[in-house]
Design a protein around this motif. Structure first.
Motif, PDB file in Angstrom:
ATOM      1  N   PRO A  48      11.185 -47.070 -11.082  1.00  0.00           N
ATOM      2  CA  PRO A  48      12.353 -46.215 -11.334  1.00  0.00           C
ATOM      3  C   PRO A  48      12.030 -44.845 -11.920  1.00  0.00           C
ATOM      4  O   PRO A  48      12.843 -43.940 -11.846  1.00  0.00           O
ATOM      5  N   HIS A  49      10.864 -44.666 -12.494  1.00  0.00           N
ATOM      6  CA  HIS A  49      10.506 -43.366 -13.061  1.00  0.00           C
ATOM      7  C   HIS A  49       9.430 -42.680 -12.238  1.00  0.00           C
ATOM      8  O   HIS A  49       8.708 -41.826 -12.725  1.00  0.00           O
ATOM      9  N   GLY A  50       9.344 -43.071 -10.974  1.00  0.00           N
ATOM     10  CA  GLY A  50       8.330 -42.518 -10.088  1.00  0.00           C
ATOM     11  C   GLY A  50       8.816 -41.281  -9.363  1.00  0.00           C
ATOM     12  O   GLY A  50       9.604 -40.491  -9.888  1.00  0.00           O
ATOM     13  N   LEU A  80       3.221 -26.864  -6.769  1.00  0.00           N
ATOM     14  CA  LEU A  80       4.607 -26.843  -7.232  1.00  0.00           C
ATOM     15  C   LEU A  80       5.372 -28.036  -6.645  1.00  0.00           C
ATOM     16  O   LEU A  80       5.280 -28.316  -5.450  1.00  0.00           O
ATOM     17  N   PRO A  81       6.152 -28.735  -7.462  1.00  0.00           N
ATOM     18  CA  PRO A  81       6.929 -29.854  -6.942  1.00  0.00           C
ATOM     19  C   PRO A  81       8.131 -29.378  -6.120  1.00  0.00           C
ATOM     20  O   PRO A  81       8.764 -28.372  -6.458  1.00  0.00           O
ATOM     21  N   VAL A  82       8.392 -30.074  -5.037  1.00  0.00           N
ATOM     22  CA  VAL A  82       9.561 -29.819  -4.197  1.00  0.00           C
ATOM     23  C   VAL A  82      10.280 -31.145  -3.968  1.00  0.00           C
ATOM     24  O   VAL A  82       9.660 -32.204  -3.960  1.00  0.00           O
ATOM     25  N   ALA A 111      16.413 -33.785  -9.419  1.00  0.00           N
ATOM     26  CA  ALA A 111      15.300 -32.941  -8.998  1.00  0.00           C
ATOM     27  C   ALA A 111      15.068 -31.791  -9.987  1.00  0.00           C
ATOM     28  O   ALA A 111      13.917 -31.469 -10.308  1.00  0.00           O
ATOM     29  N   ALA A 112      16.135 -31.184 -10.463  1.00  0.00           N
ATOM     30  CA  ALA A 112      15.999 -30.087 -11.432  1.00  0.00           C
ATOM     31  C   ALA A 112      15.311 -30.572 -12.700  1.00  0.00           C
ATOM     32  O   ALA A 112      14.491 -29.849 -13.283  1.00  0.00           O
ATOM     33  N   ASN A 113      15.617 -31.791 -13.113  1.00  0.00           N
ATOM     34  CA  ASN A 113      14.969 -32.355 -14.300  1.00  0.00           C
ATOM     35  C   ASN A 113      13.468 -32.546 -14.097  1.00  0.00           C
ATOM     36  O   ASN A 113      12.732 -32.749 -15.069  1.00  0.00           O
ATOM     37  N   ARG A 114      13.006 -32.493 -12.857  1.00  0.00           N
ATOM     38  CA  ARG A 114      11.587 -32.621 -12.547  1.00  0.00           C
ATOM     39  C   ARG A 114      10.953 -31.272 -12.237  1.00  0.00           C
ATOM     40  O   ARG A 114       9.817 -31.193 -11.796  1.00  0.00           O
TER      41      ARG A 114
END
Length: 152
Positions: A48-50, A80-82, A111-114
């Protein structure tokens, strides 16, 4: 209407919903494998936190009426994460009720939280592509590219 993260009790329901989605898309020419779908959904829930999330839209009776599976990863050329949407659907009879927008906004928040640099999604189901495009543009997404398939 409630948006929440999926639970183990949702797996069988989404296997059944998945069959409905499968039957109204271009994928209907391919075999639908319920065991494979269930295995994939269980794997999402096991971490769940992946890198993946699975928000669910509930109708007034508490039953799922739609869902979205999304992930965060990086392009091969940048660290950069997408974020990308892997699957996104609402039952045909429950569309135009705000479920899709709320699912999308929940994913955008996740997604913004990541710290993602961008969020993208496309449509390749062959079902209601124009309507999905209008929806995406209306809520702020820009169209880039197209999809092509060579069926064998």
């Amino acid at each position: 209407m409630t948006i929440r993260f999926a639970q183990e009790s949702d797996v069988d329901k989404f296997v059944a919903l998945g069959r409905r989605y499968h039957e109204i898309t271009r994928f209907r020419r391919l075999a639908y494998e319920p065991q494979r779908v269930a295995q994939s959904l269980h794997a999402l829930l096991a971490n769940p936190h992946g890198t993946h999330c699975w928000p669910v839209a509930e109708g007034g009776n508490g039953e799922p009426v739609g869902g979205l599976i999304g992930c965060v990863e990086s392009h091969i050329f940048s660290s950069l994460p997408v974020a990308s949407i892997v699957h996104f659907d609402v039952l045909p009879e429950r569309r135009m009720g705000g479920h899709g927008l709320r699912l999308l906004r929940a994913f955008e928040k996740w997604a913004a939280n990541r710290g993602v640099a961008e969020i993208c999604f496309g449509t390749n189901s062959g079902a209601a592509s124009e309507r999905v495009g209008r929806f995406a543009r209306k809520v702020g997404y820009e169209q880039v590219g197209e999809n092509y398939v060579l069926a064998r």
